[in-house]
Design a protein around this motif. Structure first.
Motif, PDB file in Angstrom:
ATOM      1  N   VAL A 104       0.892  -1.062  -0.084  1.00 33.63           N
ATOM      2  CA  VAL A 104      -0.073   0.037  -0.106  1.00 33.63           C
ATOM      3  C   VAL A 104       0.497   0.958   0.136  1.00 33.63           C
ATOM      4  CG1 VAL A 104      -2.102  -0.931   1.266  1.00 33.63           C
ATOM      5  CG2 VAL A 104      -0.389  -0.167   2.292  1.00 33.63           C
ATOM      6  N   ASP A 105       0.177   2.326  -0.459  1.00 28.35           N
ATOM      7  CA  ASP A 105       0.310   3.189  -0.731  1.00 28.35           C
ATOM      8  C   ASP A 105       0.571   4.261   0.033  1.00 28.35           C
ATOM      9  OD1 ASP A 105      -1.309   4.453  -1.972  1.00 28.35           O
ATOM     10  OD2 ASP A 105      -0.510   4.324  -4.219  1.00 28.35           O
ATOM     11  N   GLU A 106       1.111   5.728   0.757  1.00 26.91           N
ATOM     12  CA  GLU A 106       0.644   6.199   1.241  1.00 26.91           C
ATOM     13  C   GLU A 106      -1.045   6.494   1.273  1.00 26.91           C
ATOM     14  OE1 GLU A 106       1.853   7.519   4.165  1.00 26.91           O
ATOM     15  OE2 GLU A 106       2.997   6.770   3.987  1.00 26.91           O
ATOM     16  N   ALA A 107      -1.511   7.070   0.445  1.00 22.48           N
ATOM     17  CA  ALA A 107      -2.891   7.325  -0.078  1.00 22.48           C
ATOM     18  C   ALA A 107      -4.510   6.080   0.640  1.00 22.48           C
ATOM     19  CB  ALA A 107      -3.350   7.576  -1.527  1.00 22.48           C
ATOM     20  N   GLU A 108      -3.692   5.073   0.409  1.00 19.13           N
ATOM     21  CA  GLU A 108      -3.545   3.896   0.254  1.00 19.13           C
ATOM     22  C   GLU A 108      -4.183   3.616   1.907  1.00 19.13           C
ATOM     23  OE1 GLU A 108      -3.738   1.144  -4.045  1.00 19.13           O
ATOM     24  OE2 GLU A 108      -2.023   1.240  -2.286  1.00 19.13           O
ATOM     25  N   LEU A 109      -2.667   3.928   2.671  1.00 17.65           N
ATOM     26  CA  LEU A 109      -2.566   3.488   4.085  1.00 17.65           C
ATOM     27  C   LEU A 109      -3.673   4.245   4.828  1.00 17.65           C
ATOM     28  CD1 LEU A 109      -0.538   2.122   5.972  1.00 17.65           C
ATOM     29  CD2 LEU A 109       0.486   3.914   5.928  1.00 17.65           C
ATOM     30  N   ALA A 110      -3.752   5.774   4.193  1.00 18.66           N
ATOM     31  CA  ALA A 110      -4.683   7.074   5.173  1.00 18.66           C
ATOM     32  C   ALA A 110      -6.435   6.256   4.738  1.00 18.66           C
ATOM     33  CB  ALA A 110      -4.676   8.028   4.289  1.00 18.66           C
ATOM     34  N   GLN A 111      -6.331   5.437   3.660  1.00 15.88           N
ATOM     35  CA  GLN A 111      -7.959   5.129   3.277  1.00 15.88           C
ATOM     36  C   GLN A 111      -8.257   3.787   4.612  1.00 15.88           C
ATOM     37  OE1 GLN A 111      -8.625   4.145  -0.485  1.00 15.88           O
ATOM     38  NE2 GLN A 111     -10.806   3.296  -0.085  1.00 15.88           N
ATOM     39  N   LEU A 112      -7.306   2.641   4.329  1.00 19.07           N
ATOM     40  CA  LEU A 112      -7.234   1.947   5.235  1.00 19.07           C
ATOM     41  C   LEU A 112      -7.617   1.994   6.844  1.00 19.07           C
ATOM     42  CD1 LEU A 112      -6.784  -1.326   5.501  1.00 19.07           C
ATOM     43  CD2 LEU A 112      -4.495  -0.308   5.646  1.00 19.07           C
ATOM     44  N   GLU A 113      -6.524   3.048   6.920  1.00 23.00           N
ATOM     45  CA  GLU A 113      -7.222   3.327   8.700  1.00 23.00           C
ATOM     46  C   GLU A 113      -8.158   4.049   8.817  1.00 23.00           C
ATOM     47  OE1 GLU A 113      -4.469   6.885  11.599  1.00 23.00           O
ATOM     48  OE2 GLU A 113      -4.994   7.803   9.957  1.00 23.00           O
ATOM     49  N   ARG A 114      -8.919   5.368   7.742  1.00 26.01           N
ATOM     50  CA  ARG A 114     -10.419   5.216   7.869  1.00 26.01           C
ATOM     51  C   ARG A 114     -11.400   4.173   7.574  1.00 26.01           C
ATOM     52  NH1 ARG A 114      -8.904   9.217   3.914  1.00 26.01           N
ATOM     53  NH2 ARG A 114      -9.377   7.747   2.527  1.00 26.01           N
ATOM     54  N   LEU A 115     -11.169   2.997   7.041  1.00 26.11           N
ATOM     55  CA  LEU A 115     -11.507   2.246   7.040  1.00 26.11           C
ATOM     56  C   LEU A 115     -11.971   0.771   8.230  1.00 26.11           C
ATOM     57  CD1 LEU A 115     -11.718   0.723   3.377  1.00 26.11           C
ATOM     58  CD2 LEU A 115     -13.219   1.365   4.065  1.00 26.11           C
ATOM     59  N   LEU A 116     -10.424   1.173   8.339  1.00 30.79           N
ATOM     60  CA  LEU A 116     -10.468   0.142   9.906  1.00 30.79           C
ATOM     61  C   LEU A 116     -10.981   1.260  11.187  1.00 30.79           C
ATOM     62  CD1 LEU A 116      -7.223  -1.118   9.898  1.00 30.79           C
ATOM     63  CD2 LEU A 116      -9.177  -2.302   9.513  1.00 30.79           C
ATOM     64  N   HIS A 117     -11.156   2.797  11.445  1.00 33.03           N
ATOM     65  CA  HIS A 117     -11.201   2.890  12.468  1.00 33.03           C
ATOM     66  C   HIS A 117     -13.049   3.097  12.198  1.00 33.03           C
ATOM     67  CE1 HIS A 117     -13.170   6.537  14.607  1.00 33.03           C
ATOM     68  NE2 HIS A 117     -11.776   6.356  15.047  1.00 33.03           N
ATOM     69  N   ASP A 118     -13.535   3.119  11.305  1.00 23.49           N
ATOM     70  CA  ASP A 118     -15.164   3.046  10.609  1.00 23.49           C
ATOM     71  C   ASP A 118     -15.837   2.039  10.450  1.00 23.49           C
ATOM     72  OD1 ASP A 118     -14.527   5.791  11.120  1.00 23.49           O
ATOM     73  OD2 ASP A 118     -14.922   6.650   9.101  1.00 23.49           O
ATOM     74  N   TRP A 119     -15.356   0.855  11.149  1.00 24.54           N
ATOM     75  CA  TRP A 119     -15.784  -0.223  10.861  1.00 24.54           C
ATOM     76  C   TRP A 119     -16.854  -0.783  11.301  1.00 24.54           C
ATOM     77  CZ3 TRP A 119     -12.986  -3.696   6.996  1.00 24.54           C
ATOM     78  CH2 TRP A 119     -13.912  -4.675   6.697  1.00 24.54           C
TER      79      TRP A 119
END
Length: 126
Positions: A104-119
């Motif tokens: 994952v790149d930085e943008a995908e990492l940020a998206q991953l963080e949002r998805l995990l936080h808002d699961w």
């Protein structure tokens, strides 16, 4: 979201890095990691087609495959399942554990963080 098996994830990772790929090209990518035969790759691709995890079409007379599952959402589902089922955590995994990933790149990492936080809550999840 259904979570792919480890072998299916290996196929998806190959496709997320470069697609479309033929079955032979996919096998060449996953064989060092999985150590299996070409027929096992073909069988896995058939299963994944049935599940809708990959799509297949003809390109220049060759059957090729593309990932039908979105990378970040699939990785978030894996991480959520790991945290909940394996680690018995009720809170999201810290996204810094993915820092340095080649997947994952930085943008995908940020998206991953949002998805995990808002699961969403696991209502009805198996």
């Amino acid at each position: 979201m259904a979570i792919p098996s480890i072998s299916e994830l290996s196929v998806l990772k190959a496709l997320w890095k470069q697609q479309p790929l033929s079955a032979r090209e996919i096998h060449d990518h996953v064989e060092p990691e999985l150590g299996w035969s070409y027929s096992s790759t073909r069988k896995t691709l058939e299963r994944m087609l049935d599940k809708g995890s990959v799509s297949q079409h003809t390109r220049h007379g060759v059957q090729v495959y593309e990932a039908a599952l979105e990378k970040v959402g699939t990785l978030a589902a894996f991480a959520h399942d790991f945290g909940k089922r394996v680690m018995e955590m009720d809170t999201p995994l810290p996204v810094n554990m993915f820092t340095g990933s080649k997947l994952v790149d930085e943008a995908e990492l940020a998206q991953l963080e949002r998805l995990l936080h808002d699961w969403p809550d696991d209502q009805g999840a198996a």
